[in-house]
Design an enzyme around this catalytic site. Sequence first.
Site, PDB file in Angstrom:
ATOM      1  N   TYR A 103       0.824  -1.212   0.000  1.00  0.00           N
ATOM      2  CA  TYR A 103       0.000   0.000   0.000  1.00  0.00           C
ATOM      3  C   TYR A 103       0.857   1.261   0.000  1.00  0.00           C
ATOM      4  O   TYR A 103       0.452   2.296  -0.535  1.00  0.00           O
ATOM      5  CB  TYR A 103      -0.945  -0.007   1.196  1.00  0.00           C
ATOM      6  N   GLU A 127      -8.331  -7.202   5.163  1.00  0.00           N
ATOM      7  CA  GLU A 127      -7.529  -8.265   4.567  1.00  0.00           C
ATOM      8  C   GLU A 127      -6.808  -9.083   5.633  1.00  0.00           C
ATOM      9  O   GLU A 127      -6.685 -10.308   5.506  1.00  0.00           O
ATOM     10  CB  GLU A 127      -6.555  -7.646   3.559  1.00  0.00           C
TER      11      GLU A 127
END
Length: 417
Positions: free
Chosen positions: A98, A140
Site C-alpha cells: 500500500y 484483509e
Amino acid sequence: MLSDTSLPVIQATLPVVGEHIEEIAKRFYKHMFEAQPDLLDGLFNRGNQADGRQQQALAGSIAAFAGMLVEKPDQVPDHLLSRVAHKHVSLGLNPDQYQIVHDHLMWAIVDVLGDAVTPEVAAAWDEVYWLMANLLINKERGLYNAVHLSPETIWRTWRVVQRIQETADVVSFVVERTDERDVKPSLPGQYVTLKMTMPDGVQQPRQYSLTRADDGQHRQFAVKKVHGLSTPDGEMSTLLHNDVQVGDEVVLSAPFGDVVLEYTDRPLVMASAGIGITPMAGMLSHLVQSGSRRQVMLLHADDSEASFPLRAQVTEDLAKLADGTLKTWFLAPAETAETGGTGGTAGAGETGGTAGSVFSGFMDVSDVELPDDAEYYLCGPLPFLKSVRSALIAGGVPAKDIQYEVFGPDLWLADFQ
C-alpha cells in the site's frame, strides 16, 4: 471519518479531482510500473492495463470512497471495500504494498493538477488514501487470519484431471489436490485466483468462480476464451484453452469472494448472463449437496442455446432440487421452439417437475412470475446488472435483498451505490 481539517478541502476539490481522475490513474500506473515492473509479474493483470479497465476501476474506487466520506462522514463504506479486500487477498497482496501505491498515486495527483495541489490539498487527499488503505488492510488481515493463511501461503498446486468442453468458447477444468495439507472449503459463490506463467515468463493472475461444491479432493472452474476486438485475445484464457491438458499442474489461491449464498428458507432467484452462470452453478451445486428444500429459480440470458455454458450441469442440479425452475432468454432462439405466451416458447428445459420457459431477446424479469419474499443473486456484465437490478427495484424488491457480482475489474464502484 475525515478530520474537520480535511473535510472542507475534499468537498472543495472532489469535483476537480474527479474530473481528472482517469488521467491521474493512467499516469500513476505508468509511473509505478516503470519504477517497479515486478508488480506486473504475479500481482497486476496486464490485460486490464492494456485496455484501461484497471485505471477506470481505480478511478471509480477513489471517487466513490471520497464521495462517501463527504456525503456520509459518520459511516464506514463496508460494502464498497469488502469486494476489493477479497480480491486483494486472493492475489496474496501484502500490506507493505500500500505504501508503494500511495507514493506513486500522490506523485500522479501532483503531476496532473500541478499548483492546484497545495500542501493543504495534498494532506487532505493523503488522509483519504490512508483511510481507505487502512480499512482494506484491516479487512484483509481478518480474511487471512480466518483461513489461517498469509500472502505467501494462500497458494497451492493442483493437478488437472479432466477437461470438459462446455461450449465452443468455454472449457471446464477439474483439478485434484497434490498434497495432504488441509484444503479450505469454498463457500457457494466464491472464486479462486489462478496464477500461470505466460510464454514470455511473466506470471499472470485471473479469478475464476468455482462451479461445483468441494468434495475435499477436487475443485472445478470454467474458463471462457476471450476474443479481443480492439485488443488482443485474452492471454490467460488462450493459454488455458490451447495448452493446459490433463496431467498438467496449476497454482490456485484459497477461495475468496464476498458474494456468498446465504442458507435460509426464503425463495431464491438467480439471474445471470453468459459466463456469469459460473457462480450460480457453484451455488446450485452447494444447494444440492446440502439437500436444500428452497424454491429456486434460475434466470439466464445468452446469445443462443448452444452458447449457454454449463447448461447440462445446472439443469441436472435444478432437477435434483425440490422446487427448481429454469427460465432462459436467447438472442437467437432455436428455430424449432414453439412460440408461447409473452413472446416466449413454452415447455423447454423441464427441471424439478416444472416446465421452464425460453424467451427471445434480452432478459426481462417481467416475463416471469417471481416468488414473493425472495433473495436475489445477479452475475454478468455491468449493463446486464444495471438493467436487471433496476427492474427488480422498480418492481418492489428491496435493495438489501439483491446481491451482485461484476466479472472483470470493479467498475461497479463508480456506478452502483
